[in-house]
Design an enzyme around this catalytic site. Sequence first.
Site, PDB file in Angstrom:
ATOM      1  N   ARG A  51      -0.282  19.200   7.512  1.00  0.00           N
ATOM      2  CA  ARG A  51      -0.461  18.533   6.059  1.00  0.00           C
ATOM      3  C   ARG A  51      -2.077  18.396   5.701  1.00  0.00           C
ATOM      4  NH1 ARG A  51       4.108  14.497   6.803  1.00  0.00           N
ATOM      5  NH2 ARG A  51       5.046  15.244   8.669  1.00  0.00           N
ATOM      6  N   ASP A  72      -0.476  12.846   3.286  1.00  0.00           N
ATOM      7  CA  ASP A  72       0.323  13.074   4.354  1.00  0.00           C
ATOM      8  C   ASP A  72       1.574  14.017   4.080  1.00  0.00           C
ATOM      9  OD1 ASP A  72       0.479  10.381   3.369  1.00  0.00           O
ATOM     10  OD2 ASP A  72       2.160  10.177   5.023  1.00  0.00           O
TER      11      ASP A  72
HETATM   12  P1  AMP Z   1       6.703   8.565   5.022  1.00  0.00           P
HETATM   13  O1  AMP Z   1       6.712   7.323   4.052  1.00  0.00           O
HETATM   14  O2  AMP Z   1       8.454   8.940   5.406  1.00  0.00           O
HETATM   15  O3  AMP Z   1       5.954   9.719   4.706  1.00  0.00           O
HETATM   16  O4  AMP Z   1       6.170   7.808   6.190  1.00  0.00           O
HETATM   17  C1  AMP Z   1       4.722   7.504   6.270  1.00  0.00           C
HETATM   18  C2  AMP Z   1       4.559   6.977   7.561  1.00  0.00           C
HETATM   19  O5  AMP Z   1       5.221   5.865   8.271  1.00  0.00           O
HETATM   20  C3  AMP Z   1       4.678   8.328   8.763  1.00  0.00           C
HETATM   21  O6  AMP Z   1       3.686   8.382   9.449  1.00  0.00           O
HETATM   22  C4  AMP Z   1       6.167   7.910   9.219  1.00  0.00           C
HETATM   23  O7  AMP Z   1       6.183   8.516  10.541  1.00  0.00           O
HETATM   24  C5  AMP Z   1       5.881   6.396   9.529  1.00  0.00           C
HETATM   25  N1  AMP Z   1       7.440   5.793   9.479  1.00  0.00           N
HETATM   26  C6  AMP Z   1       8.028   5.701   8.595  1.00  0.00           C
HETATM   27  N2  AMP Z   1       9.308   5.034   8.723  1.00  0.00           N
HETATM   28  C7  AMP Z   1       9.039   4.708  10.287  1.00  0.00           C
HETATM   29  C8  AMP Z   1       9.938   3.923  11.166  1.00  0.00           C
HETATM   30  N3  AMP Z   1      10.995   3.384  10.974  1.00  0.00           N
HETATM   31  N4  AMP Z   1       9.077   4.216  12.303  1.00  0.00           N
HETATM   32  C9  AMP Z   1       8.200   4.379  12.599  1.00  0.00           C
HETATM   33  N5  AMP Z   1       7.306   5.110  11.741  1.00  0.00           N
HETATM   34  C10 AMP Z   1       8.101   5.189  10.378  1.00  0.00           C
HETATM   35 MG    MG Z   2       5.557  11.350   5.245  1.00  0.00          MG
END
Ligand code: AMP
Ligand code: MG
Length: 493
Positions: A189, A258
């Site tokens: 990314r 990201d």
């Molecule tokens: P996203 O919004 O899905 O792109 O996630 C943003 C960040 O939050 C990434 O680093 C994910 O791995 C982390 N993340 C999202 N949901 C969780 C969760 N339930 N537990 C741990 N990390 C999370």
């Molecule tokens: Mg993400």
Amino acid sequence: MTSNTASAVSVAGWNFDNSYARLPESFFARLNPVPVRSPHLVVFNRQLTESLGLRSQALEGDEGAAIFAGNLIPAGAEPIAQAYAGHQFGNFTKLGDGRAILLGEQITPDSQRFDIQLKGSGQTPYSRRGDGRAALGPMLREYIISEAMHALGIPTTRSLAVVTTGEQVFRETPLQGAILTRVAASHIRVGTFEYLSAQGDREAIRTLAEYTIRRHYSDLITAENPYLSLFQVVMERQASLVAKWLQVGFIHGVMNTDNMALCGETIDYGPCAFMDAYDPATVFSSIDRGGRYAYGNQPHIAQWNLARFAETLLPLLHANQEKAIQLANEALASFPELFQRYRLSGMRAKLGLSTAESADIDLMNDLLSCMQQNHADHTNTFRDLAEETLADAPLFRDAAFLEWYLRWQDRLARQPQSAEESRSLMRAHNPAVIPRNHRVEEALQAAVERRDFTVMKRLLHVLSRPFDDQPGHDDYRLPPEPSERCYQTFCGT
Ligand code: AMP
Ligand code: MG
């Protein structure tokens, strides 16, 4: 490590390489998925499985469920969680795979390389305060939308399987836990570069840039300035990608750095959605209060994200910092024009135009402003233009639209292509069906509340042929009734 390693599973056709896991140890953490109580395979993508050189028959049973749940590690996999950072809504944060594990890279019979990643597979060193898990609804949603995007011809990560875990995840309420198996050209990314850049590790940035070039853009190895060329090709892919999104009314919803993949695939389906009535200010994400990631703002955000990428590459672009900044700025400044070229050529196809005239941009913009004025459905308006069934549409009562329509007919008449040729060009670029929110919600509700997956399977089937007429399935083309309208999709964590 608590998971078992199975050597027998290679009968399923696993053929892993683990090139990312051979990069410096600071790029990732080595760990297995956290096993779950009771894996159950609820959706499985046979076609994709076979195209990866895997055998559906071997993966459809309990063994597949155990693998896609992270309880069983296929032979040759070297599971890792990848480190990355990112600008989220403009603010820099250290992130990383907080709930995902990369099993490894499946090498297909035709020597292509795909990341096989489990999403929702338990905590990692990058979980921060998260539980590492995912709920069934959002994972099914990613499955539906990513597969629909693929069928629409838009570069995207794919979805191989969803398993339920037999465990609850706690959000506002307890929900069924699930894990999605995601397939991607890679998960590198903009944020991966930002992570190394924030550590001030120049050599690591060079290593990652070289890795990215070798993995995705090997023609650039011999370029005069391979890193500048890398930036340019990534920019080109993003311009093309975002133009394709706009063409089908797609709103990503969380275009954080990201969530921008350097391979040019759409990645991370959270609060994304397809627009019904055309309005460039459309936002669905409940967390996007300022409209930063609104439909019409996506090209600007792509450029903003690319600027963050360029910053990380500065030390590689030129030994002289001022010169490096100049090179980056020059490249970046070409983005709006590059994007507009993709946008216009996509729009020409949507309008059945095979030739180019300078006034085409006005033709495009004037149609869009008519559509906006009249709250016209984005998908159906274009499909109706292709099918010449527009006379019934409310748009036809608008004088400005009628004026536009005659101008468009004149424009079509000025090109050598036949009406039939224009029509087939339009039909190939104006989908009849998209994953409309109310149909997606209906499918998710049936699956999550009643464990009825037939609604989702029917939807997936219709979405797999978006450009075809599908007699008997016309109801999938209907925009939502006012009572069915979804104004928000929630960030699916
Ligand atoms: P996203 O919004 O899905 O792109 O996630 C943003 C960040 O939050 C990434 O680093 C994910 O791995 C982390 N993340 C999202 N949901 C969780 C969760 N339930 N537990 C741990 N990390 C999370
Ligand atoms: Mg993400």
